[in-house]
Every structure is written in structure tokens, then in C-alpha cells.
Design a protein around this motif. Sequence first.
Motif, PDB file in Angstrom:
ATOM      1  N   PRO A 156     -68.752  56.664 -34.465  1.00  0.00           N
ATOM      2  CA  PRO A 156     -67.740  56.446 -33.427  1.00  0.00           C
ATOM      3  C   PRO A 156     -67.683  55.011 -32.939  1.00  0.00           C
ATOM      4  CG  PRO A 156     -68.911  58.449 -32.992  1.00  0.00           C
ATOM      5  CD  PRO A 156     -69.586  57.824 -34.166  1.00  0.00           C
ATOM      6  N   ARG A 157     -68.859  54.406 -32.750  1.00  0.00           N
ATOM      7  CA  ARG A 157     -68.840  53.073 -32.174  1.00  0.00           C
ATOM      8  C   ARG A 157     -68.225  52.050 -33.115  1.00  0.00           C
ATOM      9  NH1 ARG A 157     -74.031  52.092 -28.444  1.00  0.00           N
ATOM     10  NH2 ARG A 157     -73.931  54.326 -28.148  1.00  0.00           N
ATOM     11  N   TYR A 196     -61.152  55.436 -27.516  1.00  0.00           N
ATOM     12  CA  TYR A 196     -62.539  55.723 -27.161  1.00  0.00           C
ATOM     13  C   TYR A 196     -62.815  57.225 -27.197  1.00  0.00           C
ATOM     14  CZ  TYR A 196     -66.800  55.999 -24.468  1.00  0.00           C
ATOM     15  OH  TYR A 196     -68.063  56.277 -24.070  1.00  0.00           O
ATOM     16  N   PHE A 197     -61.945  58.017 -26.554  1.00  0.00           N
ATOM     17  CA  PHE A 197     -62.197  59.460 -26.490  1.00  0.00           C
ATOM     18  C   PHE A 197     -61.998  60.133 -27.847  1.00  0.00           C
ATOM     19  CE2 PHE A 197     -61.534  58.794 -21.887  1.00  0.00           C
ATOM     20  CZ  PHE A 197     -62.776  59.259 -21.498  1.00  0.00           C
ATOM     21  N   SER A 198     -61.073  59.598 -28.661  1.00  0.00           N
ATOM     22  CA  SER A 198     -60.891  60.233 -29.968  1.00  0.00           C
ATOM     23  C   SER A 198     -62.074  59.948 -30.882  1.00  0.00           C
ATOM     24  CB  SER A 198     -59.581  59.777 -30.606  1.00  0.00           C
ATOM     25  OG  SER A 198     -59.640  58.424 -30.899  1.00  0.00           O
ATOM     26  N   THR A 199     -62.688  58.756 -30.742  1.00  0.00           N
ATOM     27  CA  THR A 199     -63.854  58.492 -31.588  1.00  0.00           C
ATOM     28  C   THR A 199     -65.042  59.340 -31.145  1.00  0.00           C
ATOM     29  OG1 THR A 199     -64.445  56.610 -30.220  1.00  0.00           O
ATOM     30  CG2 THR A 199     -63.224  56.133 -32.200  1.00  0.00           C
ATOM     31  N   LYS A 200     -65.040  59.753 -29.872  1.00  0.00           N
ATOM     32  CA  LYS A 200     -66.106  60.632 -29.379  1.00  0.00           C
ATOM     33  C   LYS A 200     -66.132  61.966 -30.123  1.00  0.00           C
ATOM     34  CE  LYS A 200     -68.215  58.633 -25.972  1.00  0.00           C
ATOM     35  NZ  LYS A 200     -69.627  58.421 -26.056  1.00  0.00           N
ATOM     36  N   ASP A 258     -71.924  61.523 -34.618  1.00  0.00           N
ATOM     37  CA  ASP A 258     -72.488  60.215 -34.257  1.00  0.00           C
ATOM     38  C   ASP A 258     -73.794  59.928 -34.985  1.00  0.00           C
ATOM     39  OD1 ASP A 258     -72.790  57.793 -33.164  1.00  0.00           O
ATOM     40  OD2 ASP A 258     -72.821  58.463 -31.085  1.00  0.00           O
ATOM     41  N   SER A 268     -77.262  57.653 -28.361  1.00  0.00           N
ATOM     42  CA  SER A 268     -76.250  57.677 -27.301  1.00  0.00           C
ATOM     43  C   SER A 268     -76.660  56.796 -26.119  1.00  0.00           C
ATOM     44  CB  SER A 268     -75.995  59.106 -26.838  1.00  0.00           C
ATOM     45  OG  SER A 268     -77.210  59.669 -26.432  1.00  0.00           O
TER      46      SER A 268
END
Lengths: 219, 172
Positions: free
Chosen positions: B54-55, B101-105, B109, B113
Motif C-alpha cells: 500500500p505505501r 490513501y484509503f483505497s491502498t489500505k 500489506d 504498520s
Amino acid sequence: MSGARAIAALASKDLRIETRSREMVTLVAMLGVLVVVVLALGLGPEAAGPRAAAILWVAYLFSGVICFEKTMQVERQDDALAALLLAPVDRGQIYLAKLLANLVLMTGTGLVITVAGVLFFRFDLAAWGFAGVMALGLIGFAAVGTLFSACSSSSRLGGGVLPLLVFPLCLPLILASTQMVLAMHEPERTVSGGYGVLVAFDIVFLAAGWLAFEFLLEP
Amino acid sequence: MFAASVAYIWQREEKWDWLAHAAAEVAVLFSMVVLLTGMIWARKAWGMWWTWSPRLTFSLVLWLLYLAYLVVRPTIESAERRAMVCAVYGIIAFLDVPLVYFSTKLMLDMHPSSVDLAPAMQVTMSFWFAPVLMLCAGLIRVRYLIARAGLEAVDADASASRRAVGTSGGGA
């Protein structure tokens, strides 16, 4: 003229032009099917299954930007846009009308593309869940695309500028919807908040498009 | 960049457009540095240049968003129109950031975190913030001044040539 009637009149005008010429729908559906076929040939039968959602998105994106560009191009012929701007209609309503016309056209071409995808990729739709996710995705995509279609004439690139602006903005939609379709088929994978992202995207960009359209619109 | 874009739409003054442009350039530069150094570190730590964590995806999408701004910008010839289109795009892109940001969440992962840093590392990191912020502000300022100097030079050129035409016309 009340807002809803103005929007209906403008959108039905665009759709009437399209039903009489049938130029764009054929072109766009054909392009979408070609994209699916090219990817199906390249990836082979191993790509079957829910991952085909990404392939469908590629076809939706390319056929979508042509839709947006064409519905706006209609207004640029014979200075129709100048007349439209003179009409006593709020610019935000013009945006909503264009959006509505685009959505109707995209639903039609999207159906053709999806059928092709289901056939070539042996793709199980998990019907309603898939339709809901993709419908939310397409609304957000159309909201952004319709907004920026208003400014493509100011760039030297013309319509070429549209995918450059719209695709990066739509990446969260694509990411969320493909993850959700994957989760529908793989029970061990959980995706929470996917609908939240899609709905938030739609609301934010419908509002932003409605407000910002008048700044971009120009003959 | 968002603030400068809003300010442009509000006041329609060229300086806000220059500021937004300068900020976009610096944003692209910084996110590129993040991506490249991150890739080098990932190669060493995880044994691969790129994973769809995600990041990483978040940084990549941000980079693409602002790169599109820089690519489209010079293709619009009219300065006023360019400023307006860029300002609208700047605002829309900013609204997109939390959604990205929220879609990559939603993705699986690989990054930890949260990391508990050793006190010494915390001190190093907080000291590091100040120079990086200053570098960022400095670069934006330099790019802004260059844009303004460019326009002043063009203006000076135009008035000089007007004067030249005026004197030669008077002589004839």
C-alpha cells in the motif's frame, strides 16, 4: 425552466444525436471489445477468473475517454457551445446533463465489453456484487471525465490530454473495485471499507465537477 | 499547491499559478526521491525492487498525479487558460489524495504498520524534518522567483521592441 427539466432536455438532446447517427456507440463498443480481445490473446486462458476485472477496467477506461471527448465535441461544432452558454441554464446543470448522457452511453458500451470479458475469460460475475461495484466505479470515472472533457480543446494535445488527466485520478477507483471483486471470489481475503471508498469518490467528484465545470467550460 | 490553486480561482492573479506550479515540481521531485531511495532499500532488505505494498502504491499514485500536472501544463498555450485548468486540476488532485490513501489500505500489506523507534533514531528523525522542510520551501521559492523573473524579462523585451518600433517609425 426548472433544473431537472433543463438537465433532461440537454441530456436527451445528446442521446438523440447519438441514436440518430449511431457513430460513437459502435466505435466505442468496438474499441472496448478489441482491447479485451488483445489482452485475452496476450494473457491466455490462465488469466481467467476475477482478475479479469482489471482487464475490463482497461477497456472501460479507453472507451470512456472517447465517450467524454465525443459528447463534448458535439458542442464545439458550429459554435453550439456558445449558444449553450447563452441559454439561461446553470453551468452545473450542463455538467449534470453531460454526465447523464455519458453514463447512459457508457452503460451501453460497458455491457458489450463485460459480455465479451465474461466470454473470453470464463469470468464468473458473482452478478449483483460485481454490477454494484462497477456501477459505482463508472459513476466516479464519468464524474471526473466529464469535468475535464470541458478543457481538452484548450490543449495542443486535444483529446489526448483527457486520459493523462483522468487515469491517474481514477486509480483509487480501479484499485478499490478490483480488490473488491477479488474478495468476492476469494473468501479468505477480506476487504472492509471498499464501498466506502467508492461512494466517497463518487460524492466528492460529483460535487467537485458540478462546482468546477464552469471554470473549465469555454467555446 | 492546493492552497495556491484555490487562491488562483479566487483572485485570478498570476502569482498563485506560479506558486502552484513550483509546488507541483517540488512535489514530483520529492516523491521521486522517496520512490527511488525506497526501491534501493527494498532491493537490499526484501530482495526485490518493487512490491505492490500500500505505501509504495500510494507514493507511486501521488507521483503520477502530479507528473500528469507537469506534463499537461505546457501543452496549453493561453496563459490564462493554462492557469485556470491547472488550478482546477490542482484542487481535484488534492481531493483525490485521501481517496488514494484509503483505497491502498484495502491491499495486503508488507510494511510494518507502526514502528517503535529507538530514542536516538527519534531524535535523528525529528532533526531531519527541519532541513527537509526548509529545502522544500527553498526550492519552491526559487522556482517561483524564476517564473516571475521569466515573465519580467518577457515584458521588458516586449516594451523594448515597442520602443524600437516607435523610434524607427518617428525617424521615417
